[in-house]
Design an enzyme around this catalytic site. Structure first.
Site, PDB file in Angstrom:
ATOM      1  N   HIS A 127      36.082 -39.439  37.784  1.00 58.98           N
ATOM      2  CA  HIS A 127      35.614 -39.810  36.439  1.00 58.98           C
ATOM      3  C   HIS A 127      34.935 -41.181  36.469  1.00 58.98           C
ATOM      4  CE1 HIS A 127      39.084 -37.099  34.953  1.00 58.98           C
ATOM      5  NE2 HIS A 127      37.970 -36.478  34.649  1.00 58.98           N
ATOM      6  N   LYS A 139      46.364 -28.937  22.925  1.00 59.22           N
ATOM      7  CA  LYS A 139      46.552 -29.118  24.365  1.00 59.22           C
ATOM      8  C   LYS A 139      47.746 -30.038  24.541  1.00 59.22           C
ATOM      9  CE  LYS A 139      42.610 -28.808  27.493  1.00 59.22           C
ATOM     10  NZ  LYS A 139      41.580 -29.587  28.199  1.00 59.22           N
ATOM     11  N   ARG A 190      31.447 -30.624  39.798  1.00 60.19           N
ATOM     12  CA  ARG A 190      32.039 -30.804  41.127  1.00 60.19           C
ATOM     13  C   ARG A 190      31.594 -29.719  42.093  1.00 60.19           C
ATOM     14  NH1 ARG A 190      37.965 -31.072  38.804  1.00 60.19           N
ATOM     15  NH2 ARG A 190      36.920 -29.429  37.661  1.00 60.19           N
ATOM     16  N   SER A 215      42.209 -34.007  37.481  1.00 59.61           N
ATOM     17  CA  SER A 215      43.382 -34.631  36.862  1.00 59.61           C
ATOM     18  C   SER A 215      44.627 -33.768  37.088  1.00 59.61           C
ATOM     19  CB  SER A 215      43.154 -34.801  35.356  1.00 59.61           C
ATOM     20  OG  SER A 215      42.052 -35.626  35.134  1.00 59.61           O
TER      21      SER A 215
HETATM   22  O1  PNS Z   1      37.958 -32.914  30.682  1.00 55.25           O
HETATM   23  P1  PNS Z   1      37.797 -31.563  30.036  1.00 55.25           P
HETATM   24  O2  PNS Z   1      39.137 -31.073  29.515  1.00 55.25           O
HETATM   25  O3  PNS Z   1      37.116 -30.579  30.927  1.00 55.25           O
HETATM   26  O4  PNS Z   1      36.835 -31.805  28.762  1.00 55.25           O
HETATM   27  C1  PNS Z   1      36.521 -30.734  27.890  1.00 55.25           C
HETATM   28  C2  PNS Z   1      35.846 -31.238  26.595  1.00 55.25           C
HETATM   29  C3  PNS Z   1      36.676 -32.313  25.942  1.00 55.25           C
HETATM   30  C4  PNS Z   1      34.481 -31.812  26.934  1.00 55.25           C
HETATM   31  C5  PNS Z   1      35.664 -30.004  25.654  1.00 55.25           C
HETATM   32  O5  PNS Z   1      36.883 -29.338  25.554  1.00 55.25           O
HETATM   33  C6  PNS Z   1      35.196 -30.378  24.259  1.00 55.25           C
HETATM   34  O6  PNS Z   1      34.083 -30.821  24.075  1.00 55.25           O
HETATM   35  N1  PNS Z   1      36.073 -30.184  23.252  1.00 55.25           N
HETATM   36  C7  PNS Z   1      35.785 -30.514  21.883  1.00 55.25           C
HETATM   37  C8  PNS Z   1      35.656 -29.254  21.028  1.00 55.25           C
HETATM   38  C9  PNS Z   1      34.256 -28.699  21.054  1.00 55.25           C
HETATM   39  O7  PNS Z   1      33.295 -29.363  20.710  1.00 55.25           O
HETATM   40  N2  PNS Z   1      34.123 -27.414  21.467  1.00 55.25           N
HETATM   41  C10 PNS Z   1      32.827 -26.752  21.502  1.00 55.25           C
HETATM   42  C11 PNS Z   1      32.157 -26.918  22.833  1.00 55.25           C
HETATM   43  S1  PNS Z   1      33.013 -26.012  24.085  1.00 55.25           S
END
Ligand code: PNS
Length: 158
Positions: free
Chosen positions: A17, A41, A90, A128
């Protein structure tokens, strides 16, 4: 002014990150690291803990700030007057989910672009979840996460 948002769970933040944050901060004028505060979550670290650790490890980066967000990412991006979302890729296994997310976000707001940065090779296996798994069983995560995060993980699992 080009404002970018690097969103994620950061539970906890890893060297992978941090690598993306450093590189993304060179591409935009201002970078906001958006920490998802998702009550559904079940993260190991609270959003406050995740933000504090991210602030600590990015304190030398002048154009980076860290903020929590909940709800839709595109709403947070708009609220911050940003129009760029940064995500790290990745491996090819990340691609399907990331493409889907980028396309959903694009359909929600066509003015928001997602930019993917290829994760540096030395962090391509890092996640993570892996860090949490290793830390949980008393393994050493010093090479995977910044020192402050590693110290915090040790305390968390004592
Ligand atoms: O680190 P992560 O868990 O892969 O991040 C995921 C994240 C936070 C980028 C994604 O879950 C997110 O944007 N959540 C907010 C809800 C949202 O906007 N959902 C619509 C797009 S999938």
């Amino acid at each position: 002014m080009k404002i970018g948002v690097y969103p994620g769970s950061f539970d906890p933040a890893t060297y992978g990150h941090l690598d993306i944050i450093k590189r993304a901060s060179q591409l935009v004028d201002y970078l906001i690291v958006g920490v998802l505060n998702n009550v559904r979550k079940k993260p190991l670290l609270t959003v406050e803990e995740r933000i504090k650790l991210l602030q600590d490890i990015t304190e030398d980066l002048d154009n980076v700030s860290v903020e929590a967000f909940s709800g839709l990412l595109v709403d947070f991006v708009k609220e911050k007057n940003a129009n760029i979302i940064i995500r790290g890729l990745r491996a090819v296994t990340d691609f399907e989910y990331e493409l889907q997310m980028a396309q959903v976000n694009q359909s929600l707001d066509k003015n928001i672009e997602t930019i993917f940065l290829a994760t540096s090779v030395q962090y391509s296996f890092l996640s993570s979840s892996l860090v949490k798994e290793i830390a949980k069983f008393g393994g050493n995560v010093d090479s995977l996460v910044p020192q402050k995060v590693s110290d915090y993980m040790k305390k968390k699992y004592i």
